[in-house]
Design an enzyme around this catalytic site. Structure first.
Site, PDB file in Angstrom:
ATOM      1  N   SER A 168      43.391  -7.501  17.669  1.00  0.00           N
ATOM      2  CA  SER A 168      44.773  -7.936  17.381  1.00  0.00           C
ATOM      3  C   SER A 168      45.502  -8.445  16.475  1.00  0.00           C
ATOM      4  O   SER A 168      44.353  -9.406  16.272  1.00  0.00           O
ATOM      5  CB  SER A 168      45.390  -8.235  18.493  1.00  0.00           C
ATOM      6  OG  SER A 168      46.764  -8.456  19.181  1.00  0.00           O
ATOM      7  N   GLY A 169      46.642  -8.338  15.484  1.00  0.00           N
ATOM      8  CA  GLY A 169      46.733  -9.581  14.584  1.00  0.00           C
ATOM      9  C   GLY A 169      46.035  -9.176  13.343  1.00  0.00           C
ATOM     10  O   GLY A 169      46.277 -10.695  12.233  1.00  0.00           O
ATOM     11  N   THR A 173      50.029  -3.109  11.963  1.00  0.00           N
ATOM     12  CA  THR A 173      51.224  -2.442  11.931  1.00  0.00           C
ATOM     13  C   THR A 173      51.707  -3.099  10.572  1.00  0.00           C
ATOM     14  O   THR A 173      52.571  -2.186   9.800  1.00  0.00           O
ATOM     15  CB  THR A 173      52.319  -2.615  12.828  1.00  0.00           C
ATOM     16  OG1 THR A 173      51.500  -2.952  13.865  1.00  0.00           O
ATOM     17  CG2 THR A 173      53.513  -2.783  12.920  1.00  0.00           C
ATOM     18  N   ASN A 222      49.098 -12.973  18.585  1.00  0.00           N
ATOM     19  CA  ASN A 222      49.620 -12.334  17.544  1.00  0.00           C
ATOM     20  C   ASN A 222      51.482 -11.894  17.998  1.00  0.00           C
ATOM     21  O   ASN A 222      51.962 -11.794  18.971  1.00  0.00           O
ATOM     22  CB  ASN A 222      49.722 -11.145  17.185  1.00  0.00           C
ATOM     23  CG  ASN A 222      50.346 -10.541  16.034  1.00  0.00           C
ATOM     24  OD1 ASN A 222      51.668 -10.411  15.914  1.00  0.00           O
ATOM     25  ND2 ASN A 222      49.784  -8.877  16.259  1.00  0.00           N
ATOM     26  N   SER A 225      53.242  -8.886  18.869  1.00  0.00           N
ATOM     27  CA  SER A 225      51.997  -7.581  18.872  1.00  0.00           C
ATOM     28  C   SER A 225      52.266  -6.337  19.611  1.00  0.00           C
ATOM     29  O   SER A 225      53.128  -5.851  20.273  1.00  0.00           O
ATOM     30  CB  SER A 225      51.022  -8.185  19.868  1.00  0.00           C
ATOM     31  OG  SER A 225      49.659  -7.565  20.536  1.00  0.00           O
ATOM     32  N   SER A 226      51.809  -5.409  18.716  1.00  0.00           N
ATOM     33  CA  SER A 226      52.120  -3.933  19.862  1.00  0.00           C
ATOM     34  C   SER A 226      51.198  -3.960  20.349  1.00  0.00           C
ATOM     35  O   SER A 226      49.744  -4.530  20.364  1.00  0.00           O
ATOM     36  CB  SER A 226      51.809  -2.483  18.685  1.00  0.00           C
ATOM     37  OG  SER A 226      52.087  -3.203  16.870  1.00  0.00           O
ATOM     38  N   GLY A 448      41.869  -1.588  17.864  1.00  0.00           N
ATOM     39  CA  GLY A 448      40.103  -1.241  17.497  1.00  0.00           C
ATOM     40  C   GLY A 448      39.707  -2.071  19.257  1.00  0.00           C
ATOM     41  O   GLY A 448      39.887  -2.825  19.660  1.00  0.00           O
ATOM     42  N   GLU A 450      37.368  -3.282  21.243  1.00  0.00           N
ATOM     43  CA  GLU A 450      37.783  -5.234  22.583  1.00  0.00           C
ATOM     44  C   GLU A 450      36.079  -5.756  23.255  1.00  0.00           C
ATOM     45  O   GLU A 450      35.657  -4.801  24.031  1.00  0.00           O
ATOM     46  CB  GLU A 450      38.877  -5.285  23.007  1.00  0.00           C
ATOM     47  CG  GLU A 450      40.572  -4.538  22.299  1.00  0.00           C
ATOM     48  CD  GLU A 450      41.134  -4.173  23.448  1.00  0.00           C
ATOM     49  OE1 GLU A 450      41.327  -4.137  24.301  1.00  0.00           O
ATOM     50  OE2 GLU A 450      42.595  -3.897  22.028  1.00  0.00           O
TER      51      GLU A 450
END
Ligand code: ATP
Ligand code: MG
Length: 755
Positions: A168-169, A173, A222, A225-226, A448, A450
């Site tokens: 994340s981050g 995206t 993020n 964040s998606s 990805g 985790e």
């Protein structure tokens, strides 16, 4: 490229002290990852070194990593490094990053490090520069990956995919949007826009901000964040013009709809609507108050720095307009969002001495009912005393306070989830065209691997997905290598590294694997998380190589561990059965299916009441649905030529110019870049065509190749290899090239430097 150039490729190499790689090594350091150290003395396998901090140390040689010669500084493709090791990879990425060069290749991967600042490398001018160029001709860039995919699609007449993963981050995206921007620019239909008609490429581009309004949220990691994965396919006609697009979404995080941690937010759209509502919206959709007034928003923060929710709402509406949403469709979305907010505010009370809740004040419930197009009395009754099927009959069953509150949360989550799926389907409807579609480029933007402190059902789902994607990568790499070796007639026993991941994938997905045991327990009425764990142990403890029970000292209270390719992860079984079953109040669902709003009525069309769920029926558990979707994705991907992009988050401060070494190393391990290098090293990663080999290394064995006499390239190369006294296992002679094991070229280069 003007100012962009400096960020993509160095104009002139800075003069640095030339590194003699024999005199320098990398030594491990807890904080920095690796430190450079000068070798002062060699005593067998022990080195005394002076670290760049001035400190002197004695270290074992096998705890050090070799340093690459200066000429490899800021290498564009790390596969070319003489010494392909962790320290070299980290150092290379770091040096490039500090110069603003965020993209770097590592063999088949393109690694992208989040710059956390706007770089001038995405303008139309830069797009123009990359058009039709081969990978090696231009500095590494997401545009290069996209352009190569596009050209390969047209030349080889094959579908393409671009797989973007990362934490994340990390920038997935943002990079996904650059891919779309690139194809929209180079392969657009070129139709002129008018007030009434938007062109297709604009609609494809606008789909992203719209999905983000409903599917993205501020998290600690993020600000945008998606909270879902997606696979966007852009379709092309025979001549490479865009002919349509479609989106598939994966696993929207539903829990966020009803609760967030104190530094996070719910989905952007909630705040956008509350901030931007005009009088008409306020009246028609009962938009009132501030985020703090709503239970489902009040736990988190209300604002994001430098984001204007009102402006964002206008952008969301513009996207809807571009995608030709009608007023009713836009209204439907607002209604569901507001209904959920009011739903969260409905107060219930427990009747004393009775297992029954009540709703003394129905003001908020009335708003919910109004927005959802149902009767408030029906809604309240269905919540407090739902009709339950018992055998062939229905009876009303009382619900206590906890049960009612939890069914409100479940309904809210489900409403949002179904609205989101509707949104995706609606976007797809606009992006579907009559044009003939010959090929596609698919872009996958998915979380990805985790590893958290506590890893739940969600982590298992995402790690399982990544395990499959990594297997796909390994297999692809193996196929390419195999083709090259075959073409060159090399004697080599093939190993499919995709098989390395099979035991772990089997453990999760095969018959009697973790997911199927979870499904079994989800049907069995008396099952619980506890019986699930017991069953897991019975079937896998000591039997499956990748299944482990945590040591007693384990701090995070994990119940079982899986040895993934990226590391061992301890999973905590908490609410897994509930999450997998995802139960809903069927009485309320029945009401919603009769809503006066036709879109709301359609949302639950495929819902199966719990009483009718049987083995073998159409009802799918959450994990079955995910497995099915994943299988479909894999089939899709297997029909494409893949391109791999790995995004890296450089630090946890969301700031430019800082590389946290351990954070980056951890990601390189998880995202398969180091795994790719490992596989590379098992084969013959360096290859040089005969004539070049002769030209460069003849100096190392004077006289091996008689001068003044013609000798064909292969023969000359063979003579030279002979004279260099390489071990038989260190090289292979192909038909046009010599292939070397990792490190051999490094040795030859060193000897050459000494000459
Ligand atoms: P998540 O899994 O949480 O959705 P992500 O990998 O999709 O994360 P992004 O949303 O793409 O991450 O990036 C996070 C933030 O980092 C962006 O909002 C942006 O501020 C910054 N960022 C990422 N990539 C770039 C880039 N190439 N240029 C400038 N800023 C970037
Ligand atoms: Mg994202």
């Amino acid at each position: 490229m003007d100012d962009a150039e400096g960020f993509l490729r160095q104009k002139s190499q800075a003069v640095t002290e030339s590194i003699d790689s024999k005199k320098w090594v990398w030594i491990e350091d807890k904080a920095e990852g690796y430190l450079s150290a000068k070798i002062l003395e060699v005593n067998g396998e022990t080195l005394s070194v002076e670290v760049n901090t001035g400190q002197r140390l004695t270290v074992k040689r096998d705890l050090t990593q070799q340093m690459n010669p200066t000429k490899y500084d800021k290498a564009e493709d790390m596969a070319a490094l003489t010494y392909l090791n962790e320290a070299g990879v980290l150092n290379n990425l770091k040096q490039r990053y500090f110069s603003g060069m965020i993209y770097t290749y590592s063999g088949l991967f393109c690694v992208a490090v989040n710059p956390y600042r706007r770089l001038p490398i995405y303008t139309d001018k830069v797009v123009e520069m990359y058009k039709g160029k081969r990978r090696a001709e231009m500095p590494p860039h997401i545009f290069s990956i996209t352009d190569n995919a596009y050209n390969e699609m047209l030349q080889e007449r094959e579908n393409q995919s671009i797989l973007i993963t990362g934490e994340s981050g990390a920038g997935k995206t943002e990079n996904t949007k650059k891919v779309i921007q690139y194809v929209a620019t180079v392969a657009g239909t070129g139709e002129t826009k008018s007030e009434k008609k938007q062109n297709l490429e604009d609609q494809i581009v606008q789909a992203n901000p719209l999905m983000e309004a409903f599917g993205n949220a501020k998290t600690i990691r993020n600000n945008n964040s998606s909270r879902f994965g997606k696979f966007i396919r852009v379709h092309f006609g025979l001549h490479g013009k865009i002919a349509g697009a479609d989106v598939e979404s994966y696993l929207l995080e539903k829990s966020r709809v009803v609760s967030q941690t104190s530094e996070e937010r719910n989905y952007h759209v909630f705040y956008q609507i509350l901030t931007a509502a005009d009088d008409q919206m306020k009246e028609k959709y009962l938009v009132t108050g501030k985020p703090e007034d709503y239970k489902f928003l009040s736990e988190g923060v209300a604002r994001i720095d430098a984001v204007d929710d009102e402006e964002e709402w206008h952008a969301t509406c513009d996207s809807m307009k571009t995608l030709r949403f009608t007023d009713e469709e836009r209204g439907f979305l607002i209604k569901v969002v507001m209904a959920i907010l009011h739903f969260g505010n409905v107060k219930f009370k427990q009747r004393p001495r009775e297992e029954q809740a009540e709703c003394p004040d129905t003001a908020d419930a009335e708003k919910v009912a109004f927005l959802l197009g149902i009767q408030v009395a029906d809604l309240v009754r269905s919540l407090l005393r739902p009709r339950i099927r018992v055998g062939h009959e229905y009876v009303q069953q009382g619900r206590n306070y906890e049960q009612v509150v939890s069914s409100v949360a479940a309904l809210s989550k489900s409403l949002y989830d179904r609205m989101f799926k509707w949104l995706i389907a609606r976007i797809n409807k606009t992006l579907e065209t009559k044009f003939s579609k010959n090929y596609f480029i698919g872009v996958l933007d998915i979380a990805g691997f985790e590893i958290f402190q506590v890893n739940l059902f969600e982590q298992l789902s995402i790690n399982y997905t990544n395990e499959k994607l990594q297997q796909f990568f390994n297999h692809h790499m193996f196929i390419l290598e195999q083709e090259e070796y075959k073409k060159e007639n090399i004697d080599w026993e093939f190993i499919d590294f995709g098989h390395d991941l099979q035991p772990c994938i089997d453990l999760i997905e095969k018959k009697l694997g973790i997911l199927s045991i979870l499904d079994e327990e989800s049907i069995y009425p008396k099952a619980s998380d506890k019986t699930f764990i017991e069953k897991l142990k019975k079937n896998h403890d000591g039997k499956s190589p990748k299944f482990k029970l945590p040591k007693m000292s384990s701090k995070n209270k994990a119940h079982f561990e899986i040895e993934h390719y990226a590391g061992t992860v301890g999973y905590t079984v908490m609410g897994w059965l509930e999450k997998n079953k995802d139960p809903l109040n069927d009485s309320v669902v029945d009401l919603l299916r009769k809503s006066t709003d036709p879109i709301i009525a359609s949302l639950f069309a495929d819902h199966q009441p719990e009483g009718s769920r049987k083995k073998g029926s159409q009802f799918l558990t959450v994990s079955q649905l995910h497995k099915e979707q994943l299988e479909k994705l894999m089939v899709n991907l297997r029909n494409t030529t893949p391109h791999f992009v790995r995004c890296i988050i450089p630090n946890e401060k969301k700031k430019p110019g800082i590389i946290e070494a351990n954070l980056v190393l951890h990601q390189l391990r998880c995202n398969g870049v180091l795994e790719g290098i490992r596989i590379c090293r098992k084969g013959f990663p360096n290859r040089i065509i005969f004539s070049e080999f002769k030209q460069r290394y003849a100096i190392l064995a004077p006289g091996a190749i008689p001068s003044g006499m013609f000798m064909d390239g292969r023969k000359a190369a063979a003579k030279l290899v002979d004279a260099l006294q390489l071990e038989p296992n260190e090289f292979r002679m192909g038909t046009t090239k010599v292939f070397f094991r990792a490190g051999v070229i490094g040795r030859l280069e060193e000897s050459r430097d000494e000459k």
